[in-house]
Scaffold this active site. Structure first.
Site, PDB file in Angstrom:
ATOM      1  CB  ALA A   9      79.307 -22.954 -62.202  1.00 25.14           C
ATOM      2  N   GLY A  11      83.835 -20.603 -65.016  1.00 25.71           N
ATOM      3  CA  GLY A  11      84.916 -20.766 -65.987  1.00 25.71           C
ATOM      4  C   GLY A  11      84.428 -21.079 -67.401  1.00 25.71           C
ATOM      5  NE  ARG A  15      93.626 -28.523 -70.905  1.00 26.66           N
ATOM      6  CZ  ARG A  15      93.982 -29.300 -69.893  1.00 26.66           C
ATOM      7  NH1 ARG A  15      94.132 -28.779 -68.684  1.00 26.66           N
ATOM      8  NH2 ARG A  15      94.181 -30.592 -70.072  1.00 26.66           N
ATOM      9  CB  THR A  81      88.928 -19.508 -56.391  1.00 25.83           C
ATOM     10  OG1 THR A  81      90.204 -19.263 -55.776  1.00 25.83           O
ATOM     11  CG2 THR A  81      89.117 -20.465 -57.557  1.00 25.83           C
ATOM     12  N   GLY A 104      81.902 -26.650 -59.695  1.00 25.72           N
ATOM     13  CA  GLY A 104      81.035 -27.282 -60.675  1.00 25.72           C
ATOM     14  C   GLY A 104      81.744 -28.248 -61.583  1.00 25.72           C
ATOM     15  CG  ASN A 169      93.957 -26.899 -51.855  1.00 23.36           C
ATOM     16  OD1 ASN A 169      93.000 -27.192 -51.142  1.00 23.36           O
ATOM     17  ND2 ASN A 169      94.035 -25.772 -52.539  1.00 23.36           N
ATOM     18  NE  ARG A 315      60.623 -41.185 -78.882  1.00 28.99           N
ATOM     19  CZ  ARG A 315      59.893 -40.579 -79.832  1.00 28.99           C
ATOM     20  NH1 ARG A 315      59.338 -41.305 -80.801  1.00 28.99           N
ATOM     21  NH2 ARG A 315      59.722 -39.282 -79.808  1.00 28.99           N
ATOM     22  CE  LYS A 333      55.539 -39.897 -78.809  1.00 27.50           C
ATOM     23  NZ  LYS A 333      54.435 -38.879 -78.812  1.00 27.50           N
ATOM     24  CE1 TYR A 369      52.623 -33.344 -85.349  1.00 30.97           C
ATOM     25  CE2 TYR A 369      54.044 -34.220 -87.073  1.00 30.97           C
ATOM     26  CZ  TYR A 369      53.596 -33.145 -86.329  1.00 30.97           C
ATOM     27  OH  TYR A 369      54.094 -31.890 -86.553  1.00 30.97           O
TER      28      TYR A 369
END
Length: 449
Positions: A9, A11, A15, A81, A104, A169, A315, A333, A369
């Site tokens: 993981a 990389g 792109r 690798t 990954g 592969n 929620r 919630k 709140y």
């Protein structure tokens, strides 16, 4: 035989055009790395090692949330690798058994495929995962002779006959830990990229007289993600699979293509999901529940016989007991709604407990709140909360109590009491016409000015 996972993981994912490490981009609202780790858990590994590189601390934090027993090691330079797997050696010190190398950014390998790779280890020292490619393009080809893998040939080095091979592969492999690291020590970087390739283990193993074979899987399992377009494709693949699985389990999806599922969504048989429902992480919907159109659920539990929506939002922390009703434009919630209770219209219930059989009137709000702290509201069983009630927490409304429409409740209401908390209405005869005349005259003067 013991098993360890090494998940690559490191990389950057150039792109992806993102500050976020590639493996942390989400598929079905979970990092693609989590999908890969979940697949690997089918092998009940003794150890899991994630090799991080770009933005390693972000990867480390994500791994800790996914599996606190996993170890994260650092690949300072991305030198291929083979070099990446070598970084896991210290973390696997003292381990005896098979190492399975996963990626990954290849999140869809199945549990069954990984189990077949481990089973193949009884017949071979090194097992490679391959796939029949619809379009082999520039994948490395797996050259087989019977069950023996003779070599991996990269496209640029392949002959015409080798390029015609469609068995390709995936990069995943399984090998005894001691053998794998012994072979990795001999991998060189005499290639155009100056990198150490894991695939070189095939040639080295055969040179040592070791047995090498390949296991085949469906091409879809090897889908790699390198761009936002790939990410969208992967998400679509996941959704299609997950919807099909729910239909097979006996869940009714009225318009399957419009339902968006999370990585861990659980829905019981005979539940009905109407169109355009979105499931966030951590949702369980029990058998026989109804989720109506345009609802959004996250981190909640919906019990048997409950009805939710349309246009409802549940929620995290929401618990709906059996035969509850949560209706149009209601948000809940961190609240428990007991059996048979109803919150049907235009209400917000947060940080609250609602008792059995209670009815919450339209427009009710729990004012939870105070700008600094959250406070709870407790509503008893068989209570009736009048429309447009504001419940200023912390506050309790007792069993079989009532609040009048438009009340602002700031003190506890005892069992069986009726609470009225609003200013007495006063009517001013003719005042409306006079006020409107004044306002119109004012507007006219402003327009002339």
């Amino acid at each position: 035989m013991s098993t360890a996972l090494v998940i690559l993981a490191a990389g950057k994912g150039t792109r992806m055009n993102s500050d976020l490490p590639k493996v942390l981009h989400p598929i079905a609202q979970a990092p693609m790395l989590e999908h890969a780790m979940a697949a690997g858990r089918a092998l009940d590994p003794d150890r899991t090692v994630v090799v991080a590189g770009h933005e390693a601390e972000k990867v480390r934090a994500a791994v800790a949330e996914i599996d606190e027993t996993a170890t994260v090691v650092l690949q300072d330079e991305q030198l291929g690798t083979g070099h990446a797997v070598l970084q896991a050696r210290a973390a696997l010190e003292g381990f005896a058994g098979d190492v399975v190398v996963l990626y990954g950014d290849t999140p869809f390998v199945s549990e069954e495929t990984l189990e077949r790779m481990i089973e193949a280890r009884s017949r071979a020292d090194l097992v490679i995962l391959g796939f029949e490619a619809a379009d082999p393009a520039r994948y490395g080809r797996l050259v087989m002779q019977g069950e023996s893998l003779e070599k991996i040939v990269e496209y640029k080095d392949a002959s015409g006959a080798e390029r015609a091979i469609s068995f390709c592969n995936s990069g995943l492999m399984a090998c005894d830990a001691e053998v794998m690291f012994r072979l990795l020590e001999r991998v060189g970087n005499d290639n155009a990229a100056g990198e150490y390739y894991l695939t070189d283990l095939v040639e080295l193993a055969r040179t040592d007289g070791l047995r090498v074979t390949a296991v085949s899987c469906a091409e879809a399992e090897t889908l790699g993600i390198n761009s936002r377009s790939d990410l969208a494709t992967a998400d679509a693949v996941f959704q299609a699979r997950a919807r099909a699985a729910l239909l097979d389990l006996g869940v009714t999806l009225m318009a399957p293509d419009t339902v968006y599922l999370a990585f861990d969504t659980y829905i019981g048989r005979d539940a009905v999901i109407e169109p355009n429902v979105v499931f966030g992480p951590g949702v369980t919907v029990e058998s026989g529940a109804l989720i109506r159109a345009f609802s959004h659920l996250e981190g909640c539990h919906v019990s048997r016989g409950a009805k939710v929506g349309p246009y409802a939002r549940l929620r995290p922390g929401t618990e709906l007991a059996e035969d509850t009703h949560v209706g149009n434009f209601v948000e809940i919630k961190n609240a428990e709604i007991a059996e048979g209770a109803k919150v049907n219209h235009l209400s917000y219930i947060g940080d609250a407990t609602v008792g059995k059989g209670t009815n919450i009137g339209a427009g009710t709000i729990t004012c939870n709140y105070d700008g600094v702290m959250k406070h709870r509201t407790e509503i008893g069983a068989r209570a009736f909360i009048g429309s447009n009630t504001c419940l200023v927490a912390p506050v309790r409304v007792g069993n079989e109590a009532m609040t009048a429409t438009g009340a602002v409740i700031t003190r506890n209401v005892d069992d069986g009491d009726l609470a009225i908390a609003r200013v007495e209405q006063t009517n001013k005869p003719g005042r409306a016409r006079k006020l409107m005349d004044m306002l119109r005259a004012k507007k006219a003067r402003m327009s002339k000015g």
